[in-house]
Design a protein around this motif. Structure first.
Motif, PDB file in Angstrom:
ATOM      1  N   VAL A  48       0.853  -1.180   0.000  1.00 27.06           N
ATOM      2  CA  VAL A  48       0.000   0.000   0.000  1.00 27.06           C
ATOM      3  C   VAL A  48       0.890   1.232   0.000  1.00 27.06           C
ATOM      4  CG1 VAL A  48      -1.754   1.285   1.283  1.00 27.06           C
ATOM      5  CG2 VAL A  48      -1.791  -1.197   1.311  1.00 27.06           C
ATOM      6  N   GLY A  49       0.521   2.227  -0.768  1.00 26.42           N
ATOM      7  CA  GLY A  49       1.274   3.473  -0.787  1.00 26.42           C
ATOM      8  C   GLY A  49       0.338   4.650  -0.980  1.00 26.42           C
ATOM      9  N   ALA A  50       0.753   5.803  -0.483  1.00 24.66           N
ATOM     10  CA  ALA A  50      -0.021   7.025  -0.638  1.00 24.66           C
ATOM     11  C   ALA A  50       0.933   8.201  -0.698  1.00 24.66           C
ATOM     12  CB  ALA A  50      -0.995   7.204   0.528  1.00 24.66           C
ATOM     13  N   SER A  51       0.512   9.233  -1.392  1.00 26.02           N
ATOM     14  CA  SER A  51       1.302  10.458  -1.418  1.00 26.02           C
ATOM     15  C   SER A  51       0.357  11.648  -1.433  1.00 26.02           C
ATOM     16  CB  SER A  51       2.225  10.501  -2.642  1.00 26.02           C
ATOM     17  OG  SER A  51       1.481  10.613  -3.822  1.00 26.02           O
ATOM     18  N   TYR A  52       0.870  12.776  -0.980  1.00 21.99           N
ATOM     19  CA  TYR A  52       0.102  14.012  -0.954  1.00 21.99           C
ATOM     20  C   TYR A  52       1.044  15.120  -1.371  1.00 21.99           C
ATOM     21  CZ  TYR A  52      -2.879  17.793   0.709  1.00 21.99           C
ATOM     22  OH  TYR A  52      -3.667  18.905   0.778  1.00 21.99           O
ATOM     23  N   GLN A  95       6.574  26.298  -5.832  1.00 27.41           N
ATOM     24  CA  GLN A  95       7.169  25.279  -4.986  1.00 27.41           C
ATOM     25  C   GLN A  95       6.075  24.349  -4.474  1.00 27.41           C
ATOM     26  OE1 GLN A  95       9.107  27.478  -1.886  1.00 27.41           O
ATOM     27  NE2 GLN A  95      10.936  27.862  -3.104  1.00 27.41           N
ATOM     28  N   SER A  96       6.457  23.125  -4.244  1.00 19.24           N
ATOM     29  CA  SER A  96       5.515  22.168  -3.666  1.00 19.24           C
ATOM     30  C   SER A  96       6.265  21.221  -2.739  1.00 19.24           C
ATOM     31  CB  SER A  96       4.790  21.377  -4.756  1.00 19.24           C
ATOM     32  OG  SER A  96       5.698  20.623  -5.514  1.00 19.24           O
ATOM     33  N   LEU A  97       5.492  20.571  -1.885  1.00 16.24           N
ATOM     34  CA  LEU A  97       6.031  19.595  -0.954  1.00 16.24           C
ATOM     35  C   LEU A  97       5.287  18.296  -1.191  1.00 16.24           C
ATOM     36  CD1 LEU A  97       7.540  18.769   1.729  1.00 16.24           C
ATOM     37  CD2 LEU A  97       5.419  19.431   2.876  1.00 16.24           C
ATOM     38  N   LYS A  98       6.017  17.214  -1.365  1.00 16.97           N
ATOM     39  CA  LYS A  98       5.384  15.921  -1.573  1.00 16.97           C
ATOM     40  C   LYS A  98       5.761  15.003  -0.415  1.00 16.97           C
ATOM     41  CE  LYS A  98       4.543  12.387  -5.020  1.00 16.97           C
ATOM     42  NZ  LYS A  98       4.776  11.987  -6.400  1.00 16.97           N
ATOM     43  N   VAL A  99       4.731  14.483   0.257  1.00 14.74           N
ATOM     44  CA  VAL A  99       4.928  13.554   1.363  1.00 14.74           C
ATOM     45  C   VAL A  99       4.446  12.191   0.889  1.00 14.74           C
ATOM     46  CG1 VAL A  99       4.304  13.003   3.728  1.00 14.74           C
ATOM     47  CG2 VAL A  99       4.564  15.382   3.044  1.00 14.74           C
ATOM     48  N   GLU A 100       5.277  11.177   1.050  1.00 12.96           N
ATOM     49  CA  GLU A 100       4.939   9.830   0.607  1.00 12.96           C
ATOM     50  C   GLU A 100       5.173   8.829   1.727  1.00 12.96           C
ATOM     51  OE1 GLU A 100       5.996   9.174  -3.877  1.00 12.96           O
ATOM     52  OE2 GLU A 100       7.752  10.014  -2.843  1.00 12.96           O
ATOM     53  N   ALA A 101       4.376   7.779   1.718  1.00 12.18           N
ATOM     54  CA  ALA A 101       4.574   6.669   2.641  1.00 12.18           C
ATOM     55  C   ALA A 101       4.106   5.398   1.946  1.00 12.18           C
ATOM     56  CB  ALA A 101       3.784   6.879   3.930  1.00 12.18           C
ATOM     57  N   SER A 102       4.777   4.303   2.239  1.00 12.27           N
ATOM     58  CA  SER A 102       4.359   3.015   1.683  1.00 12.27           C
ATOM     59  C   SER A 102       4.726   1.910   2.661  1.00 12.27           C
ATOM     60  CB  SER A 102       4.998   2.754   0.314  1.00 12.27           C
ATOM     61  OG  SER A 102       6.397   2.683   0.436  1.00 12.27           O
ATOM     62  N   ILE A 103       4.057   0.789   2.508  1.00  5.96           N
ATOM     63  CA  ILE A 103       4.297  -0.352   3.387  1.00  5.96           C
ATOM     64  C   ILE A 103       4.061  -1.629   2.578  1.00  5.96           C
ATOM     65  CG2 ILE A 103       1.928  -0.407   4.262  1.00  5.96           C
ATOM     66  CD1 ILE A 103       3.050  -1.208   6.999  1.00  5.96           C
ATOM     67  N   LYS A 124      -1.777   7.506   8.137  1.00  7.78           N
ATOM     68  CA  LYS A 124      -1.300   8.128   9.372  1.00  7.78           C
ATOM     69  C   LYS A 124       0.095   8.711   9.162  1.00  7.78           C
ATOM     70  CE  LYS A 124      -0.237   7.141  14.209  1.00  7.78           C
ATOM     71  NZ  LYS A 124      -0.174   6.112  15.252  1.00  7.78           N
ATOM     72  N   GLN A 125       0.964   7.972   8.485  1.00 10.89           N
ATOM     73  CA  GLN A 125       2.326   8.449   8.253  1.00 10.89           C
ATOM     74  C   GLN A 125       2.337   9.687   7.356  1.00 10.89           C
ATOM     75  OE1 GLN A 125       5.117   7.511   9.854  1.00 10.89           O
ATOM     76  NE2 GLN A 125       3.666   6.311  11.046  1.00 10.89           N
ATOM     77  N   VAL A 126       1.466   9.727   6.359  1.00 11.33           N
ATOM     78  CA  VAL A 126       1.378  10.914   5.501  1.00 11.33           C
ATOM     79  C   VAL A 126       0.915  12.111   6.329  1.00 11.33           C
ATOM     80  CG1 VAL A 126       0.159  11.962   3.551  1.00 11.33           C
ATOM     81  CG2 VAL A 126       1.084   9.650   3.338  1.00 11.33           C
ATOM     82  N   ARG A 127      -0.102  11.914   7.181  1.00 10.08           N
ATOM     83  CA  ARG A 127      -0.573  13.006   8.040  1.00 10.08           C
ATOM     84  C   ARG A 127       0.544  13.487   8.978  1.00 10.08           C
ATOM     85  NH1 ARG A 127      -5.322   9.904   7.983  1.00 10.08           N
ATOM     86  NH2 ARG A 127      -4.806   8.885   9.950  1.00 10.08           N
ATOM     87  N   ILE A 128       1.313  12.552   9.536  1.00  8.11           N
ATOM     88  CA  ILE A 128       2.437  12.926  10.402  1.00  8.11           C
ATOM     89  C   ILE A 128       3.454  13.743   9.602  1.00  8.11           C
ATOM     90  CG2 ILE A 128       4.451  12.007  11.639  1.00  8.11           C
ATOM     91  CD1 ILE A 128       2.588   9.697  12.580  1.00  8.11           C
ATOM     92  N   GLY A 129       3.757  13.307   8.399  1.00  3.99           N
ATOM     93  CA  GLY A 129       4.697  14.040   7.550  1.00  3.99           C
ATOM     94  C   GLY A 129       4.207  15.439   7.226  1.00  3.99           C
ATOM     95  N   LEU A 130       2.917  15.579   6.949  1.00  5.62           N
ATOM     96  CA  LEU A 130       2.363  16.898   6.674  1.00  5.62           C
ATOM     97  C   LEU A 130       2.401  17.767   7.924  1.00  5.62           C
ATOM     98  CD1 LEU A 130      -0.657  15.957   4.419  1.00  5.62           C
ATOM     99  CD2 LEU A 130       1.384  17.223   3.742  1.00  5.62           C
ATOM    100  N   GLY A 131       2.153  17.162   9.081  1.00  5.64           N
ATOM    101  CA  GLY A 131       2.225  17.912  10.334  1.00  5.64           C
ATOM    102  C   GLY A 131       3.624  18.422  10.591  1.00  5.64           C
ATOM    103  N   ARG A 132       4.605  17.599  10.312  1.00  6.55           N
ATOM    104  CA  ARG A 132       6.000  18.024  10.493  1.00  6.55           C
ATOM    105  C   ARG A 132       6.332  19.156   9.549  1.00  6.55           C
ATOM    106  NH1 ARG A 132       8.537  12.044  10.979  1.00  6.55           N
ATOM    107  NH2 ARG A 132       8.041  11.721  13.174  1.00  6.55           N
TER     108      ARG A 132
END
Length: 76
Positions: free
Chosen positions: A9-13, A21-29, A52-60
């Motif tokens: 599973v993977g997701a990105s935002y 400029q843009s910021l891309k946060v990705e997580a996969s498992i 959850k990991q994407v949300r954490i990355g966006l929060g950071r």
């Protein structure tokens, strides 16, 4: 019939930061399945973890942006 042995599973935002400029946060498992695992349940759990990991990355990134903005304001 084929046997499912792994769930991936993977997701990105991508967040627009302005000024081209843009910021891309990705997580996969990738999860290995055992004989008694329900692939649908494992997928649902993996999807929750990735989101959850994407949300954490966006929060950071939001914290870093705020610190950067606060630092710029203190320089004025």
């Amino acid at each position: 019939m084929a046997t499912v042995k792994q769930v991936s599973v993977g997701a990105s935002y991508t967040k627009n930061l302005g000024n081209f400029q843009s910021l891309k946060v990705e997580a996969s498992i990738v999860v290995d399945l055992h004989d008694d695992d329900d692939p649908e349940a494992v997928y649902a759990d993996a999807w929750e973890r990735v989101q959850k990991q994407v949300r954490i990355g966006l929060g950071r990134s939001n914290q870093n942006e705020q610190q950067h903005t606060d630092h710029q304001k203190s320089d004025i």
